[in-house]
Design an enzyme around this catalytic site. Sequence first.
Site, PDB file in Angstrom:
ATOM      1  N   LYS A 111       1.058  -1.200  -0.129  1.00 48.74           N
ATOM      2  CA  LYS A 111       0.012   0.074   0.014  1.00 48.74           C
ATOM      3  C   LYS A 111       1.027   1.294  -0.062  1.00 48.74           C
ATOM      4  CE  LYS A 111      -4.361  -1.421   1.544  1.00 48.74           C
ATOM      5  NZ  LYS A 111      -5.744  -0.988   2.405  1.00 48.74           N
ATOM      6  N   LYS A 193      -3.015 -10.993  -6.710  1.00 47.43           N
ATOM      7  CA  LYS A 193      -4.627 -11.161  -6.450  1.00 47.43           C
ATOM      8  C   LYS A 193      -5.371 -10.348  -6.859  1.00 47.43           C
ATOM      9  CE  LYS A 193      -4.650  -8.353  -2.473  1.00 47.43           C
ATOM     10  NZ  LYS A 193      -5.210  -7.920  -1.170  1.00 47.43           N
ATOM     11  N   LYS A 196      -9.459  -4.780  -5.306  1.00 43.33           N
ATOM     12  CA  LYS A 196     -10.544  -3.636  -5.929  1.00 43.33           C
ATOM     13  C   LYS A 196      -9.608  -2.354  -6.292  1.00 43.33           C
ATOM     14  CE  LYS A 196     -11.581  -3.781  -0.922  1.00 43.33           C
ATOM     15  NZ  LYS A 196     -12.717  -4.077   0.126  1.00 43.33           N
TER      16      LYS A 196
HETATM   17  P1  TYM Z   1     -10.346  -6.265   2.726  1.00 41.64           P
HETATM   18  O1  TYM Z   1     -11.498  -5.233   2.833  1.00 41.64           O
HETATM   19  O2  TYM Z   1      -9.377  -5.919   1.959  1.00 41.64           O
HETATM   20  O3  TYM Z   1     -10.805  -7.620   2.359  1.00 41.64           O
HETATM   21  C1  TYM Z   1     -11.915  -8.374   2.709  1.00 41.64           C
HETATM   22  C2  TYM Z   1     -11.882  -9.896   2.736  1.00 41.64           C
HETATM   23  O4  TYM Z   1     -11.657 -10.288   1.405  1.00 41.64           O
HETATM   24  C3  TYM Z   1     -10.688 -11.052   1.193  1.00 41.64           C
HETATM   25  N1  TYM Z   1      -9.900 -10.997  -0.001  1.00 41.64           N
HETATM   26  C4  TYM Z   1      -9.695 -12.001  -0.935  1.00 41.64           C
HETATM   27  N2  TYM Z   1      -9.906 -13.276  -0.717  1.00 41.64           N
HETATM   28  C5  TYM Z   1      -9.352 -14.179  -1.844  1.00 41.64           C
HETATM   29  N3  TYM Z   1      -8.964 -13.703  -2.721  1.00 41.64           N
HETATM   30  C6  TYM Z   1      -9.031 -12.234  -3.119  1.00 41.64           C
HETATM   31  N4  TYM Z   1      -8.270 -11.801  -4.250  1.00 41.64           N
HETATM   32  C7  TYM Z   1      -9.223 -11.368  -2.031  1.00 41.64           C
HETATM   33  N5  TYM Z   1      -9.073 -10.022  -1.996  1.00 41.64           N
HETATM   34  C8  TYM Z   1      -9.765  -9.645  -0.689  1.00 41.64           C
HETATM   35  C9  TYM Z   1      -9.645 -10.662   2.303  1.00 41.64           C
HETATM   36  O5  TYM Z   1      -8.665 -11.485   2.678  1.00 41.64           O
HETATM   37  C10 TYM Z   1     -10.657 -10.219   3.457  1.00 41.64           C
HETATM   38  O6  TYM Z   1     -10.960 -11.436   4.197  1.00 41.64           O
HETATM   39  N6  TYM Z   1      -7.862  -5.628   7.132  1.00 41.64           N
HETATM   40  C11 TYM Z   1      -9.124  -6.286   6.422  1.00 41.64           C
HETATM   41  C12 TYM Z   1     -10.354  -5.998   7.219  1.00 41.64           C
HETATM   42  C13 TYM Z   1     -10.485  -6.234   8.412  1.00 41.64           C
HETATM   43  C14 TYM Z   1     -10.696  -7.454   9.249  1.00 41.64           C
HETATM   44  C15 TYM Z   1     -10.426  -7.101  10.540  1.00 41.64           C
HETATM   45  C16 TYM Z   1     -10.788  -8.712   8.890  1.00 41.64           C
HETATM   46  C17 TYM Z   1     -10.301  -5.151   9.384  1.00 41.64           C
HETATM   47  N7  TYM Z   1     -10.434  -5.804  10.639  1.00 41.64           N
HETATM   48  C18 TYM Z   1     -10.801  -8.132  11.699  1.00 41.64           C
HETATM   49  C19 TYM Z   1     -10.897  -9.725   9.870  1.00 41.64           C
HETATM   50  C20 TYM Z   1     -10.789  -9.327  11.006  1.00 41.64           C
HETATM   51  C21 TYM Z   1      -8.966  -6.009   4.778  1.00 41.64           C
HETATM   52  O7  TYM Z   1      -8.575  -4.957   4.540  1.00 41.64           O
HETATM   53  O8  TYM Z   1      -9.756  -6.572   4.303  1.00 41.64           O
END
Ligand code: TYM
Length: 324
Positions: A111, A193, A196
Amino acid sequence: MKRIFSGIQPSGNLHLGNYLGAIKNWVELQNKYDPIFCVVDLHAITVPQKPKELHQKTIEVAKTYLAAGIDPEKSTIFVQSRVPEHTELAWILNTITKLPELERMTQFKDKSQQNNQNINAGLFSYPVLMAADILLYDTNVVPVGEDQVQHIEITRTLARRFNQMFGETFTVPEPHVVKEGMRIMGLDDPTKKMSKSAESASNYISLSDDPDTVREKIKKAVTDSEKEVRYSDDKPAIKNLINIYSLLDNIKPKEIEDIYRDKRYSEFKTDLAETIVGFLEPFQEKYNSIEDNEVLKILEQGRIKAKELAEKKMADVREKMGLL
Ligand code: TYM
């Protein structure tokens, strides 16, 4: 009953990777666990967001949870910033986090490369806020995609460290990742991966894409050099497409291989596109039938439940640390 906690940032269009890596598993796990699902708006603002869009996206992410099958009768759904204990605990955990532990985080490195004009302190201590999210609720299991596992590792470290310094306070959580869905790759580049924040919209299938867009994107998706539908690490592009097919249709990758053994990529891709459309159409219909007001009501009920748990945990934390 064991607890699961997970969250998604309201920072862009949710895509098939978010669904297959996270939300789909939440829907399955909500029956076996005590589930809490959060919309993590305070994480989203570590990169610049337009206020009106952030507001709308927060509601949209919660609506996505509901349309995908998260049941508000079983699951607590709420918005992170509405429970201020998250930031309070994050501050406290910051004071026991070592800088090299944060410097190692691959998401921070990625990032800060993407936003090299705005490498802010929030982006750096982002995993600490995530640890606070998880630890506030005595979470046992955190269902996420593979990219978040490193953050759960640091959460575990912080929980153990705090417990050692101040006495048993936090449950040490485990990550939960599903093999085929843990890392859905970009359709235009199977070495990265699905994301978004990808430059090109042909990287991902958005959960709001219409059928023709889906067909177009799958047709354009890169494939590997030989023309065989084979599930193998040396064919990352086709392996990724098979994983998507497998998860959406609940068929094993090997069975998909058998079905398409003597067929061409184009036939496989046509069927895959229809499978995705077949999933998205009812999902979008449900999504469009949910009113914003209904979502706001559910989020308020969720806030009340989450707040009660968070207040209790913070009272314990303050007492253990000698905060008045
Ligand atoms: P975020 O918002 O980037 O993504 C949300 C969830 O989607 C999964 N993900 C994927 N899984 C498989 N293939 C992909 N290409 C892919 N892109 C995204 C992510 O692994 C995630 O599960 N930091 C976290 C959000 C967060 C969180 C938490 C999660 C904040 N606090 C506490 C669990 C527990 C995040 O940025 O996810």
